[in-house]
Enzyme design. Structure first.
Site, PDB file in Angstrom:
ATOM      1  CG  ASP A 282       4.241  -6.637   8.767  1.00  0.00           C
ATOM      2  OD1 ASP A 282       5.357  -6.074   8.769  1.00  0.00           O
ATOM      3  OD2 ASP A 282       3.196  -6.056   8.435  1.00  0.00           O
TER       4      ASP A 282
ATOM      5  CD  GLU B 222       0.693  -2.602   9.114  1.00  0.00           C
ATOM      6  OE1 GLU B 222       1.111  -1.423   9.209  1.00  0.00           O
ATOM      7  OE2 GLU B 222       0.991  -3.362   8.184  1.00  0.00           O
TER       8      GLU B 222
ATOM      9  CG  HIS C 143      -2.191   0.872   9.420  1.00  0.00           C
ATOM     10  ND1 HIS C 143      -3.326   1.457   9.926  1.00  0.00           N
ATOM     11  CD2 HIS C 143      -1.159   1.289  10.210  1.00  0.00           C
ATOM     12  CE1 HIS C 143      -3.006   2.190  10.976  1.00  0.00           C
ATOM     13  NE2 HIS C 143      -1.700   2.126  11.152  1.00  0.00           N
TER      14      HIS C 143
ATOM     15  CG  HIS D 128       1.535  -1.386   4.343  1.00  0.00           C
ATOM     16  ND1 HIS D 128       2.827  -1.830   4.453  1.00  0.00           N
ATOM     17  CD2 HIS D 128       1.524  -0.510   3.308  1.00  0.00           C
ATOM     18  CE1 HIS D 128       3.580  -1.240   3.536  1.00  0.00           C
ATOM     19  NE2 HIS D 128       2.803  -0.425   2.825  1.00  0.00           N
TER      20      HIS D 128
ATOM     21  CG  ASP E 296       2.114  -6.209   4.536  1.00  0.00           C
ATOM     22  OD1 ASP E 296       1.386  -6.373   3.543  1.00  0.00           O
ATOM     23  OD2 ASP E 296       2.437  -5.079   4.962  1.00  0.00           O
TER      24      ASP E 296
END
Length: 240
Positions: free
Chosen positions: A12, A14, A62, A158, A163
């Site tokens: 994942d 960001e 986030h 997040h 995640d």
């Protein structure tokens, strides 16, 4: 005979915003490793200085601020370690076009012939898989956690590594990963046990008694299906 090891990396990211073509960059990468569908302790996690301002809307998602990233490495400082971690593995990503698009954009900015994600790994998109498995339903990571009974109560914001860890749990359950907590030998024993169960069920025995529903029960069932169909916008699979 020893089975070949299957290595998967749940990934994942960001970012500073939604579109790399508008100059947005990756600011966090989180990866966890699965070997033969079993979670290992091998992780890749890094925060990245994007050399640009993060959109306020992204910060609200986030919680990563511009100030926090000021002393973090840049993508060119970490890309070799990142490639070494994902090379040869199948990447498990939720909404893969988003993350892969950003990673490929970062590769292109290096301008050193790094190529693209496809040069190092295959990709399995859990969002695409979930939409096929659960048509007409919400298939966000949070929705899948609720559907499969996975605790994500610690997910206030997040975060790439968090995640990725949650997605690993979702992926294993959603794709039938009940053997994920077993080592290879135990998994083989479990499979042998399952074959014995199938064999036991196949022996001769009296036929099961069939109890048929009456007209009132049929009408109640149909009314329930119609209510589900209406609530789901015509996506009730039992009416298809």
């Amino acid at each position: 005979m020893t089975r070949p090891k299957i290595r998967q990396v749940v990934l994942d990211t960001e970012t500073t915003g939604l579109n790399p073509q508008e100059g947005h960059r990756i600011i966090e990468i989180g990866c966890v490793e699965l070997v033969n569908r079993r979670l290992t302790q091998n992780r890749f996690h890094v925060y990245i200085n994007p050399d640009r301002i993060i959109d306020q809307g992204a910060i609200e998602v986030h919680g990563i601020t511009n100030e926090f990233l000021e002393d973090k490495p840049r993508f060119e400082d970490i890309f070799e370690d990142f490639i070494a971690f994902i090379r040869g593995a199948e990447l498990i990503i939720h909404n893969a076009p988003f993350d892969v698009g950003f990673i490929n954009h970062e590769f292109s900015l290096l301008n050193n012939g790094t190529g693209s994600v496809a040069d190092y790994s295959e990709v399995f998109d859990t969002l695409t898989y979930a939409r096929k498995k659960h048509p007409g339903q919400r298939n966000s990571l949070d929705a899948l956690c609720k559907r499969y009974g996975i605790d994500n109560s610690h997910r206030d914001l997040h975060g790439a590594l968090l995640d990725a860890e949650i997605l690993a749990d979702v992926f294993l359950v959603m794709t039938g990963g009940q053997f994920s907590l077993l080592d290879e030998d135990l998994a083989e024993q479990e499979e042998v046990g399952m074959s014995r169960v199938v064999s036991a069920l196949s022996v001769d025995r009296p036929a099961l008694k069939i109890i048929r529903c009456d007209e009132e029960e049929l009408q109640a069932h149909q009314q329930r299906l119609e209510a589900i169909d209406k609530a789901s916008g015509g996506a009730c699979i039992w009416n298809q």
